[in-house]
Motif scaffolding. Sequence first.
Motif, mmCIF file in Angstrom:
data_model
loop_
_atom_site.group_PDB
_atom_site.id
_atom_site.type_symbol
_atom_site.label_atom_id
_atom_site.label_comp_id
_atom_site.label_asym_id
_atom_site.label_seq_id
_atom_site.Cartn_x
_atom_site.Cartn_y
_atom_site.Cartn_z
ATOM 1 N N GLU A 1 -6.703 1.839 1.957
ATOM 2 C CA GLU A 1 -5.859 1.817 3.267
ATOM 3 C C GLU A 1 -6.153 3.083 4.164
ATOM 4 O OE1 GLU A 1 -4.683 -0.703 4.475
ATOM 5 O OE2 GLU A 1 -2.995 -0.336 5.912
ATOM 6 N N TYR B 1 1.997 5.235 -2.821
ATOM 7 C CA TYR B 1 1.296 4.322 -1.663
ATOM 8 C C TYR B 1 0.407 5.708 -1.238
ATOM 9 C CZ TYR B 1 0.194 1.355 2.194
ATOM 10 O OH TYR B 1 -0.577 0.683 3.496
ATOM 11 N N LYS C 1 -5.403 -11.127 7.491
ATOM 12 C CA LYS C 1 -5.853 -11.390 6.191
ATOM 13 C C LYS C 1 -4.611 -11.605 5.209
ATOM 14 C CE LYS C 1 -8.301 -8.871 3.219
ATOM 15 N NZ LYS C 1 -9.335 -8.267 2.468
ATOM 16 N N GLU D 1 -2.451 -8.094 5.988
ATOM 17 C CA GLU D 1 -3.240 -7.054 6.576
ATOM 18 C C GLU D 1 -3.667 -7.331 8.082
ATOM 19 O OE1 GLU D 1 -6.039 -4.888 4.147
ATOM 20 O OE2 GLU D 1 -5.240 -5.935 2.325
ATOM 21 N N MET E 1 -5.257 -2.986 8.193
ATOM 22 C CA MET E 1 -3.978 -2.344 8.261
ATOM 23 C C MET E 1 -2.799 -3.168 7.684
ATOM 24 S SD MET E 1 -2.126 -1.085 11.734
ATOM 25 C CE MET E 1 -1.450 -2.591 11.723
ATOM 26 N N LYS E 2 -2.371 -2.351 6.807
ATOM 27 C CA LYS E 2 -1.059 -3.139 6.278
ATOM 28 C C LYS E 2 0.353 -2.770 6.793
ATOM 29 C CE LYS E 2 -2.985 -2.696 1.566
ATOM 30 N NZ LYS E 2 -3.008 -3.801 0.646
#
Lengths: 209, 116
Positions: A94, A74, B23, B85, B1-2
């Motif tokens: 990310e 990740y 999303k 997200e 942002m996860k």
Amino acid sequence: MDCFPLCRMENEAIHLEKKHVHSVYEKTAPYLSDLRCKAWPRVRQFLLDQEPGSLIADIGCGTGKYLDVNGQIYNLGCDYCSPLAEVARKNGHEVLVCDNLCLPFRDQIFNAVISIGVIHHFSMKERRIRAIREMARTMVPGGLIMIYVWALEQKHRRFEKQDVFVPWNKDSIKRNYSNSIKYLMLKAETQMNKYSFPIGKVLNCIVHW
Amino acid sequence: MKLLTHNMLTSHVKGVTKATEVKVTDVDFNSEFVSRMIPKIEWSVLVEAADTLGHLNDLPRDLPPDYESSEDFLRKVHHVLLEVEVLEGNLKCPESGREFPITKGVPNMLLNEDEV
């Protein structure tokens, strides 16, 4: 968050960095995304060597060129520059916008951290140390940080002194940009080893750009 | 942002107070990857964040002891960690009340000069 500037000297350092580093990156961010910058082999290998399921941070990730080297881990990118982070996000990564000196992460969370071409933009020794300590704080014990900075010692050119402005390579961008960005050349062999950190020793010294 | 990223943030800013755009994407499932992530997660924070976003579904509020062997469970965790997200919203520090915006999926955690 416990991040206080030390004194007037530090306020000057902050001002210097704002003028000669942050604003330059903000202006040139759209052009950086045009550059097909290659991921450096040793950084690539460092990332590929991480165990699957690891949490890795790229502090100062720019447009995110290291964030998709290893799909088994990740990858989280951080940059101070919003336009650059936006480019990284558009590339599917990310990312967050934050300050290396005040990382918004909990202690001992990352298995590895990379800091590629970042530390030399801090114009005070104390800030450079703080940046490294802050990254170390976020790492699990036994994790590794890879740090790449400009070295004063170079094969094909000489820098007169440590604290210099280096112009952008105009050939590599389409527009005629006369921006130059401030770098602090670190004396690789001597200075990095002198920074003593409680978390461990410097395993390897930084190589040139 | 996860939500995996959200889970890594310091306790100061864990709350997701308002998400105006969320999303859901498709991310390839890797059971080993998820298994290895779970010990790093603050479980209650993940549950609360997923709940706030309306994506808790039937994820258990307590981590089951034998999670590694349940693919069904791992898939639920995968979904919540990696596929949900927040594109637009705010993160709020429960101590100071300071809000950090999330814009186009990117949280901005910079403090203003007078706050540093």
